[in-house]
Design a protein around this motif. Structure first.
Motif, mmCIF file in Angstrom:
data_model
loop_
_atom_site.group_PDB
_atom_site.id
_atom_site.type_symbol
_atom_site.label_atom_id
_atom_site.label_comp_id
_atom_site.label_asym_id
_atom_site.label_seq_id
_atom_site.Cartn_x
_atom_site.Cartn_y
_atom_site.Cartn_z
ATOM 1 N N TYR A 243 0.822 -1.212 0.000
ATOM 2 C CA TYR A 243 0.000 0.000 0.000
ATOM 3 C C TYR A 243 0.854 1.259 0.000
ATOM 4 C CZ TYR A 243 0.845 0.517 5.057
ATOM 5 O OH TYR A 243 1.433 0.682 6.287
ATOM 6 N N ARG A 244 1.991 1.218 0.674
ATOM 7 C CA ARG A 244 2.858 2.387 0.750
ATOM 8 C C ARG A 244 3.441 2.713 -0.621
ATOM 9 N NH1 ARG A 244 6.406 0.650 4.649
ATOM 10 N NH2 ARG A 244 4.735 1.016 6.149
ATOM 11 N N VAL A 245 3.856 1.670 -1.332
ATOM 12 C CA VAL A 245 4.399 1.848 -2.677
ATOM 13 C C VAL A 245 3.305 2.348 -3.623
ATOM 14 C CG1 VAL A 245 5.491 0.661 -4.610
ATOM 15 C CG2 VAL A 245 6.143 0.062 -2.268
ATOM 16 N N LEU A 246 2.126 1.757 -3.541
ATOM 17 C CA LEU A 246 1.020 2.150 -4.410
ATOM 18 C C LEU A 246 0.621 3.600 -4.199
ATOM 19 C CD1 LEU A 246 -1.245 1.581 -6.420
ATOM 20 C CD2 LEU A 246 -2.570 0.581 -4.547
ATOM 21 N N GLU A 247 0.562 4.044 -2.953
ATOM 22 C CA GLU A 247 0.143 5.420 -2.682
ATOM 23 C C GLU A 247 1.159 6.440 -3.194
ATOM 24 O OE1 GLU A 247 -2.834 6.492 -1.716
ATOM 25 O OE2 GLU A 247 -3.373 4.368 -1.857
ATOM 26 N N LEU A 248 2.440 6.106 -3.154
ATOM 27 C CA LEU A 248 3.437 7.006 -3.736
ATOM 28 C C LEU A 248 3.232 7.118 -5.244
ATOM 29 C CD1 LEU A 248 5.990 8.763 -3.590
ATOM 30 C CD2 LEU A 248 7.328 6.690 -3.939
ATOM 31 N N ILE A 249 2.959 5.996 -5.895
ATOM 32 C CA ILE A 249 2.739 6.019 -7.344
ATOM 33 C C ILE A 249 1.500 6.844 -7.679
ATOM 34 C CG2 ILE A 249 2.136 4.584 -9.345
ATOM 35 C CD1 ILE A 249 3.935 2.394 -8.108
ATOM 36 N N ARG A 250 0.422 6.687 -6.911
ATOM 37 C CA ARG A 250 -0.774 7.510 -7.121
ATOM 38 C C ARG A 250 -0.431 9.000 -7.033
ATOM 39 N NH1 ARG A 250 -5.387 4.272 -6.789
ATOM 40 N NH2 ARG A 250 -5.327 2.606 -5.226
ATOM 41 N N MET A 251 0.315 9.360 -6.000
ATOM 42 C CA MET A 251 0.654 10.758 -5.766
ATOM 43 C C MET A 251 1.483 11.325 -6.912
ATOM 44 S SD MET A 251 2.768 12.351 -2.551
ATOM 45 C CE MET A 251 4.325 11.597 -3.077
ATOM 46 N N GLU A 252 2.493 10.577 -7.336
ATOM 47 C CA GLU A 252 3.355 11.059 -8.420
ATOM 48 C C GLU A 252 2.601 11.118 -9.746
ATOM 49 O OE1 GLU A 252 6.168 12.404 -8.207
ATOM 50 O OE2 GLU A 252 6.856 11.842 -6.202
ATOM 51 N N ALA A 253 1.717 10.151 -9.996
ATOM 52 C CA ALA A 253 0.979 10.107 -11.260
ATOM 53 C C ALA A 253 0.079 11.326 -11.414
ATOM 54 C CB ALA A 253 0.156 8.824 -11.329
ATOM 55 N N ARG A 254 -0.453 11.810 -10.317
ATOM 56 C CA ARG A 254 -1.361 12.967 -10.386
ATOM 57 C C ARG A 254 -0.671 14.222 -10.897
ATOM 58 N NH1 ARG A 254 -3.254 11.112 -4.993
ATOM 59 N NH2 ARG A 254 -5.083 9.785 -5.370
ATOM 60 N N ARG A 255 0.640 14.278 -10.809
ATOM 61 C CA ARG A 255 1.375 15.430 -11.336
ATOM 62 C C ARG A 255 1.124 15.606 -12.823
ATOM 63 N NH1 ARG A 255 7.447 14.319 -9.812
ATOM 64 N NH2 ARG A 255 7.709 16.344 -10.826
ATOM 65 N N TRP A 256 0.874 14.501 -13.508
ATOM 66 C CA TRP A 256 0.643 14.533 -14.959
ATOM 67 C C TRP A 256 -0.829 14.276 -15.301
ATOM 68 C CZ3 TRP A 256 5.025 12.049 -12.916
ATOM 69 C CH2 TRP A 256 6.255 12.639 -13.255
ATOM 70 N N GLY A 257 -1.708 14.347 -14.318
ATOM 71 C CA GLY A 257 -3.115 14.092 -14.562
ATOM 72 C C GLY A 257 -3.401 12.646 -14.896
ATOM 73 N N VAL A 258 -2.585 11.751 -14.365
ATOM 74 C CA VAL A 258 -2.691 10.319 -14.659
ATOM 75 C C VAL A 258 -3.223 9.589 -13.431
ATOM 76 C CG1 VAL A 258 -1.334 8.248 -15.183
ATOM 77 C CG2 VAL A 258 -0.879 10.388 -16.404
#
Length: 305
Positions: A243-258
């Motif tokens: 979950y910790r890894v997944l939440e970081l990816i979610r956060m970073e992806a939002r920078r590009w509207g992804v």
């Protein structure tokens, strides 16, 4: 080695031809002392991941048969796929489960590597706990440049195989063999076809670029699905939960509207790795694995492997 139980997750460089996939998997069916737990292929990665458990000798015998099938069907000179690879049978890791130590798995892997080359003529590199050179503990170091570069550079002293060589097998390349702890192959798929976004997120999450310890990651294109993927190996799920890894990816992806479309777990996974994430997302107070009925009935309530 009676009573000893290992896991093995061989990876083959074939994820598109169903007849070849099935012929490789057939080598693990009906083998006394060896259980085929799972196998799945990915066309974009052009890779087959097989999960086995069993007695060391039985698993080793089945692996030789599967490798023989793979080398007859796969020509690395024509192989293309998103996943890094150096051979038709790319990697063979042994993991202790019960009644066998890591040191014994190292000895098993090295003896297997010698047998593998003697019977098949495919050179072997040792990695993780079995590495004979410190830098070769890391799989990505051995795979640098992939098959196309390694088949040229394998004749140099720093890149020669540990067994066989210096030249690679003309069509099957080389195989990486070793002993390691249990890892979770965890992929996160994104709703963008821009591979550069996935690659950037891969650098943010992986340990070698300053991300999470015990995480290896890269960004790849899933061309057939019109998506991209952050493909990862979580080499210690107890120290870095999914979950910790997944939440970081979610956060970073939002920078590009992804956004994250879905996640994938390749092969087997310990129950504790799933329970940790379930407890996090459900916000369960003081969750205890003893509360899971099936685990309690199986006598596995402590969540240990």
């Amino acid at each position: 080695m009676a009573g000893k139980l290992i896991e093995c997750v061989p990876n083959f460089s074939e994820g598109r031809r169903q007849d070849v996939i099935e012929s490789i998997a057939a080598n693990f069916r009906g083998v006394k002392g060896c259980s085929l737990l799972d196998y799945r292929a990915d066309a974009d990665h052009n890779r087959l991941v097989v999960s086995l458990a069993g007695e060391p000798e039985a698993v080793a015998d089945a692996l030789i048969g599967a490798a023989r099938t793979a080398m007859a069907a796969i020509d690395m000179n024509a192989h293309q796929g998103a996943h890094p690879r150096i051979g038709a049978v790319d990697v063979i890791p042994f993991t202790p489960i019960r009644g066998i130590s890591m040191e014994e798995c190292v000895a098993l892997s090295r003896a297997f590597g010698e047998r593998y080359f003697a019977e098949l003529g495919i050179p072997v590199y040792f990695y993780e706990e079995s590495a004979k050179r410190p830098e070769r503990k890391r799989l990505e170091v051995i795979r640098k440049g992939q098959y196309e570069v390694l088949k040229v550079e394998s004749v140099t002293p720093e890149r020669q195989p540990d067994v066989g060589g210096p030249a690679l097998h003309p069509t099957a390349g080389a195989t990486v063999v070793g002993a390691r702890q249990f890892l979770v192959a965890f992929n996160v798929n994104l709703n963008t076809a821009d591979e550069e976004i996935a690659k950037k997120i891969g650098t943010f999450v992986r340990a070698s670029s300053g991300g999470f310890c015990h995480v290896k990651g890269m960004g790849v294109a899933l061309s057939e699905r019109g998506m991209t993927q952050v493909s990862m190996n979580i080499v210690d799920y107890q120290k870095n939960a999914l979950y910790r890894v997944l939440e970081l990816i979610r956060m970073e992806a939002r920078r590009w509207g992804v956004e994250v479309v879905e996640t994938e777990i390749y092969g087997m996974i310990p129950a504790q790795a799933l329970l940790d994430s379930a407890a996090y997302y459900l916000q369960v107070k003081d969750f205890d694995p003893d509360q899971v009925l099936e685990l309690k009935l199986l006598g596995m309530g402590d969540g240990a492997e």
